[in-house]
Design a protein around this motif. Structure first.
Motif, PDB file in Angstrom:
ATOM      1  N   SER A  82      -1.803   8.211  -5.734  1.00 53.40           N
ATOM      2  CA  SER A  82      -1.442   6.853  -5.308  1.00 53.40           C
ATOM      3  C   SER A  82       0.001   6.783  -4.824  1.00 53.40           C
ATOM      4  O   SER A  82       0.344   5.929  -3.995  1.00 53.40           O
ATOM      5  CB  SER A  82      -1.637   5.866  -6.457  1.00 53.40           C
ATOM      6  N   SER A  83       0.840   7.669  -5.327  1.00 53.66           N
ATOM      7  CA  SER A  83       2.254   7.641  -4.953  1.00 53.66           C
ATOM      8  C   SER A  83       2.531   8.335  -3.631  1.00 53.66           C
ATOM      9  O   SER A  83       3.687   8.585  -3.281  1.00 53.66           O
ATOM     10  CB  SER A  83       3.105   8.241  -6.078  1.00 53.66           C
ATOM     11  N   LEU A  84       1.461   8.610  -2.885  1.00 50.39           N
ATOM     12  CA  LEU A  84       1.576   9.038  -1.484  1.00 50.39           C
ATOM     13  C   LEU A  84       1.081   7.932  -0.565  1.00 50.39           C
ATOM     14  O   LEU A  84       0.901   8.157   0.631  1.00 50.39           O
ATOM     15  CB  LEU A  84       0.745  10.308  -1.246  1.00 50.39           C
ATOM     16  N   THR A  85       0.884   6.722  -1.105  1.00 53.19           N
ATOM     17  CA  THR A  85       0.273   5.628  -0.363  1.00 53.19           C
ATOM     18  C   THR A  85       1.086   4.343  -0.554  1.00 53.19           C
ATOM     19  O   THR A  85       2.159   4.354  -1.164  1.00 53.19           O
ATOM     20  CB  THR A  85      -1.164   5.368  -0.861  1.00 53.19           C
ATOM     21  N   ASP A  86       0.528   3.237  -0.089  1.00 56.38           N
ATOM     22  CA  ASP A  86       1.158   1.931  -0.289  1.00 56.38           C
ATOM     23  C   ASP A  86       0.733   1.299  -1.608  1.00 56.38           C
ATOM     24  O   ASP A  86       0.851   0.083  -1.793  1.00 56.38           O
ATOM     25  CB  ASP A  86       0.854   0.988   0.874  1.00 56.38           C
ATOM     26  N   GLU A  87       0.265   2.110  -2.557  1.00 55.55           N
ATOM     27  CA  GLU A  87      -0.049   1.630  -3.902  1.00 55.55           C
ATOM     28  C   GLU A  87       1.135   1.784  -4.850  1.00 55.55           C
ATOM     29  O   GLU A  87       1.371   0.917  -5.692  1.00 55.55           O
ATOM     30  CB  GLU A  87      -1.246   2.393  -4.483  1.00 55.55           C
ATOM     31  N   GLU A 483     -11.483  -5.246  -0.841  1.00 51.35           N
ATOM     32  CA  GLU A 483     -12.080  -5.054  -2.162  1.00 51.35           C
ATOM     33  C   GLU A 483     -11.907  -3.625  -2.650  1.00 51.35           C
ATOM     34  O   GLU A 483     -11.675  -3.388  -3.844  1.00 51.35           O
ATOM     35  CB  GLU A 483     -13.563  -5.439  -2.126  1.00 51.35           C
ATOM     36  N   ARG A 484     -12.009  -2.656  -1.756  1.00 51.94           N
ATOM     37  CA  ARG A 484     -11.765  -1.264  -2.143  1.00 51.94           C
ATOM     38  C   ARG A 484     -10.315  -1.096  -2.604  1.00 51.94           C
ATOM     39  O   ARG A 484     -10.044  -0.372  -3.573  1.00 51.94           O
ATOM     40  CB  ARG A 484     -12.060  -0.316  -0.975  1.00 51.94           C
ATOM     41  N   ARG A 485      -9.407  -1.734  -1.909  1.00 49.20           N
ATOM     42  CA  ARG A 485      -7.983  -1.624  -2.272  1.00 49.20           C
ATOM     43  C   ARG A 485      -7.731  -2.128  -3.690  1.00 49.20           C
ATOM     44  O   ARG A 485      -6.991  -1.509  -4.455  1.00 49.20           O
ATOM     45  CB  ARG A 485      -7.137  -2.410  -1.280  1.00 49.20           C
ATOM     46  N   ILE A 486      -8.359  -3.228  -4.041  1.00 50.64           N
ATOM     47  CA  ILE A 486      -8.129  -3.847  -5.340  1.00 50.64           C
ATOM     48  C   ILE A 486      -8.921  -3.149  -6.440  1.00 50.64           C
ATOM     49  O   ILE A 486      -8.369  -2.753  -7.473  1.00 50.64           O
ATOM     50  CB  ILE A 486      -8.502  -5.347  -5.289  1.00 50.64           C
ATOM     51  N   ARG A 494      -7.226   5.305  -1.857  1.00 48.51           N
ATOM     52  CA  ARG A 494      -6.453   4.642  -0.801  1.00 48.51           C
ATOM     53  C   ARG A 494      -5.935   5.643   0.225  1.00 48.51           C
ATOM     54  O   ARG A 494      -5.966   5.379   1.433  1.00 48.51           O
ATOM     55  CB  ARG A 494      -5.288   3.877  -1.439  1.00 48.51           C
ATOM     56  N   PHE A 495      -5.453   6.787  -0.215  1.00 50.43           N
ATOM     57  CA  PHE A 495      -4.927   7.812   0.686  1.00 50.43           C
ATOM     58  C   PHE A 495      -5.951   8.158   1.759  1.00 50.43           C
ATOM     59  O   PHE A 495      -5.622   8.267   2.945  1.00 50.43           O
ATOM     60  CB  PHE A 495      -4.564   9.059  -0.129  1.00 50.43           C
ATOM     61  N   TYR A 496      -7.213   8.312   1.356  1.00 55.61           N
ATOM     62  CA  TYR A 496      -8.262   8.720   2.284  1.00 55.61           C
ATOM     63  C   TYR A 496      -8.843   7.536   3.040  1.00 55.61           C
ATOM     64  O   TYR A 496      -9.235   7.679   4.207  1.00 55.61           O
ATOM     65  CB  TYR A 496      -9.343   9.480   1.521  1.00 55.61           C
ATOM     66  N   ASP A 497      -8.891   6.372   2.409  1.00 57.18           N
ATOM     67  CA  ASP A 497      -9.458   5.206   3.083  1.00 57.18           C
ATOM     68  C   ASP A 497      -8.635   4.798   4.301  1.00 57.18           C
ATOM     69  O   ASP A 497      -9.183   4.571   5.385  1.00 57.18           O
ATOM     70  CB  ASP A 497      -9.569   4.031   2.112  1.00 57.18           C
ATOM     71  N   VAL A 498      -7.307   4.684   4.141  1.00 61.29           N
ATOM     72  CA  VAL A 498      -6.506   4.209   5.281  1.00 61.29           C
ATOM     73  C   VAL A 498      -6.498   5.234   6.408  1.00 61.29           C
ATOM     74  O   VAL A 498      -6.313   4.872   7.584  1.00 61.29           O
ATOM     75  CB  VAL A 498      -5.065   3.857   4.859  1.00 61.29           C
ATOM     76  N   ARG A 499      -6.734   6.481   6.082  1.00 64.46           N
ATOM     77  CA  ARG A 499      -6.813   7.510   7.116  1.00 64.46           C
ATOM     78  C   ARG A 499      -8.170   7.473   7.819  1.00 64.46           C
ATOM     79  O   ARG A 499      -8.232   7.499   9.043  1.00 64.46           O
ATOM     80  CB  ARG A 499      -6.524   8.890   6.509  1.00 64.46           C
ATOM     81  N   ARG A 500      -9.243   7.424   7.064  1.00 67.80           N
ATOM     82  CA  ARG A 500     -10.564   7.441   7.723  1.00 67.80           C
ATOM     83  C   ARG A 500     -10.783   6.171   8.536  1.00 67.80           C
ATOM     84  O   ARG A 500     -11.477   6.206   9.559  1.00 67.80           O
ATOM     85  CB  ARG A 500     -11.677   7.665   6.709  1.00 67.80           C
ATOM     86  N   THR A 507      -0.490   0.542   7.691  1.00 68.44           N
ATOM     87  CA  THR A 507      -0.244   0.395   6.251  1.00 68.44           C
ATOM     88  C   THR A 507       0.857   1.315   5.744  1.00 68.44           C
ATOM     89  O   THR A 507       1.649   0.937   4.874  1.00 68.44           O
ATOM     90  CB  THR A 507      -1.524   0.665   5.445  1.00 68.44           C
ATOM     91  N   GLU A 508       0.910   2.534   6.270  1.00 66.90           N
ATOM     92  CA  GLU A 508       1.866   3.518   5.749  1.00 66.90           C
ATOM     93  C   GLU A 508       3.209   3.455   6.465  1.00 66.90           C
ATOM     94  O   GLU A 508       4.122   4.214   6.129  1.00 66.90           O
ATOM     95  CB  GLU A 508       1.276   4.919   5.819  1.00 66.90           C
ATOM     96  N   ASN A 509       3.332   2.587   7.444  1.00 66.71           N
ATOM     97  CA  ASN A 509       4.638   2.342   8.069  1.00 66.71           C
ATOM     98  C   ASN A 509       5.269   1.045   7.585  1.00 66.71           C
ATOM     99  O   ASN A 509       6.366   0.681   8.030  1.00 66.71           O
ATOM    100  CB  ASN A 509       4.514   2.334   9.593  1.00 66.71           C
TER     101      ASN A 509
END
Length: 566
Positions: A82-87, A483-486, A494-500, A507-509
């Motif tokens: 998660s600490s590689l994402t916007d979480e 809903e997946r985010r929450i 999250r790392f894979y969802d925002v990429r796919r 989101t990552e910018n």
């Protein structure tokens, strides 16, 4: 707590077959910390123990698998995925900021650098077992189960390679040795993403046919079942239909329907359901429960990282760890289902009131009740702020993690006491979310899509309002992504969802936001967002990880690097 139920599962067996070339004489000294190939291949119990240990990995870098050897993911590590994402961000870096700040390169892969090597090592170990299994003295039913388990484990490792690197090298059943000709290009030829997916899905179909529907006693718990393999198939087919896997365009209706059917197949087993005894409790429950499809279970002799001290507030002399970002907190809805809005004066004055209950079950914020007192992240004087004890561990964001944390386990002197949670690789809520997304993309937001999402939102302890009726396909897509985010926060999705979904460039910018809370003399609080980590950046090439430079060099530069990293 049934602490002894999984001891058999994680017996650590070290022997020469793990390492290519270790059958060579080395000063003619017989090692005492390994079991020989001959012993493993002539002893059914040792061979089965070897197979069972393929559910685990090997420590390849500092702080990895602390307290225990790594499993299939980052669940029991200090820095979570998660600490590689916007979480979240990891307070003390631990090789995560290089990814958050867009500095990833083949020479500097941060905590993501071991995925390629560990996955192929595991694949080789599975291949070794599959090649030798026919010669083991064992019942045919026993061989069939171990074969299915090995195919599942191998498929899981390939799934990890595909979702991180895209094109992968398919090894089949080959077991390479040090004496092999590593200049042979076929050893390093990367298959297309489609070929990789087809191979893994076929392996999973074979695994599903040979695995039991359920493990019917405690000694088997933690080993793969039909449901585990079907859940992995559901995830892979969802990925396969997503834009990243289709050149930036969404998959065909047929692809999405196949993904929906794979999720439906898990649902139709009729043995899984949503946990109804409290959202956060499902992650700290000592026993398996109805939502668990596949997990790494706590083992008395292999305690994992003590999550409570690793992630707790500095006011308890804990280390801060994975600090949730304001980006995530802002996305939790209000209790009535409306969006939180800093421009709404009532929201801004009391930003943690009347929110989706999953927020308070996932995150510790100022005022959260924790271990007998309220968390204090305000300044001046907050016990869990920079004015508190152990202030070098103060959260950079003003928040601390609560999900996965067991308040009955100690923060002080947790060694050999804490580290007892189970880590859920697959749970039923993911399957419902997979179904809803795939079905919506295949045919639009029909009643079954609403039912899947609303069942998650309205489980006991959450009780959020159902989604509004009459949503369009695009509107439902946004709702499902939210809903997946929450629901799946901090669970390595999250790392894979925002990429796919190919939304990572948005989101990552976004800046890595935290909160600055000031308390006036009369006790009133004011809230101001702040940037908690400077320079957050995501470039197009970051949709896939770079293959570590040492792997390219080991192939005599034959192995193809991912685009943008040469």
């Amino acid at each position: 707590m049934n602490s002894f139920k999984n001891i058999k599962l994680y017996i650590v067996v070290l022997f020469c077959a793990l390492f290519a070339g270790c059958n060579e004489d080395y000063l003619d000294i017989a090692p005492t910390d390994r079991v020989s190939d001959a012993s493993i291949l002539s002893d059914t119990t040792l061979f089965e123990a070897y197979v069972i240990n393929r559910y685990l990995g090997v420590r390849l870098t500092d702080k990895e698998g602390d307290g225990s050897v790594p499993g299939f993911g980052r669940g029991f590590e200090y820095a979570l995925w998660s600490s590689l994402t916007d979480e979240s961000i990891y307070n003390n870096d631990d090789n995560t900021w290089v990814i958050q700040q867009g500095l990833l390169s083949p020479e500097n892969t941060g905590i993501a650098g071991t995925l390629w090597g560990r996955s192929y090592r595991s694949i080789r170990e599975c291949n070794y077992a599959l090649i030798n299994l026919p010669n083991i003295t064992m019942s045919e039913s026993g061989k069939a189960r171990l074969t299915a388990e090995l195919k599942f484990i191998r498929a899981f490792r390939y799934h990890d390679l595909i979702r991180n690197y895209g094109k992968v090298v398919l090894r089949g059943d080959n077991v390479s040795m040090l004496g092999d000709d590593f200049t042979d290009p076929s050893l390093f030829e990367r298959a297309s993403i489609e070929e990789g997916l087809q191979y893994v899905l076929a392996e999973l179909d074979e695994a599903i046919a040979g695995l039991p529907t359920q493990n019917n006693n405690n000694w088997l718990e933690g080993r793969a079942t039909k449901g585990a393999a079907m859940a992995l198939k559901s995830r892979l087919l969802l990925y396969a239909a997503s834009p990243l896997y289709n050149g930036g365009a969404t998959g065909s209706a047929e692809q999405w329907q196949r993904a929906a059917q794979a999720a439906q197949d898990v649902m139709d087993l009729g043995i899984y359901s949503l946990y109804q005894q409290g959202y956060s409790d499902m992650f700290t429950a000592s026993e398996s429960h109805q939502e668990v499809i596949f997990a790494r279970f706590y083992n008395l002799n292999q305690r994992h990282t003590a999550l409570e001290i690793a992630n707790g507030p500095n006011g308890y002399d804990a280390w801060g760890g994975n600090a949730p970002l304001q980006n995530l907190i802002d996305d939790y809805e209000m209790l009535d289902g409306s969006s939180f809005d800093w421009n709404n004066p009532s929201h801004a004055a009391n930003p943690y009131a009347n929110r989706d209950p999953r927020m308070s079950e996932t995150i510790l914020y100022n005022g959260s009740q924790y271990r007998g007192r309220a968390v204090e992240t305000f300044l001046p004087g907050g016990r869990d702020s920079q004015d508190g004890p152990s202030n070098w561990n103060t959260s950079r964001t003003g928040y601390y993690m609560k999900k996965f944390i067991d308040e009955s386990l100690p923060i002080q002197n947790p060694w050999q006491v804490a580290g007892t949670q189970n880590w859920l690789y697959f749970r039923y809520a993911e399957i419902l979310l997979n179904y809803a997304e795939a079905r919506n993309e295949a045919s639009g937001p029909d009643a079954s899509v609403y039912e899947a999402i609303n069942s998650i939102r309205q489980r006991n302890g959450v009780n959020m309002p159902p989604l509004p009726t009459g949503l369009s396909k695009d509107q439902m897509r946004e709702r499902i992504q939210h809903e997946r985010r929450i629901e799946l926060a901090f669970e390595e999705h999250r790392f894979y969802d925002v990429r796919r979904w190919m939304i990572a460039e948005t989101t990552e910018n976004e800046p890595a936001y935290g909160i600055d809370i000031r308390r006036a003399q009369d006790g009133t609080l004011t809230y101001q967002r702040k940037i908690s980590l400077q320079g957050r950046r995501f470039l197009e090439r970051h949709y896939w990880l770079p293959i570590p430079r040492q792997e390219i060099l080991a192939s005599n530069n034959v192995l193809e690097q991912n685009p943008g990293y040469n």
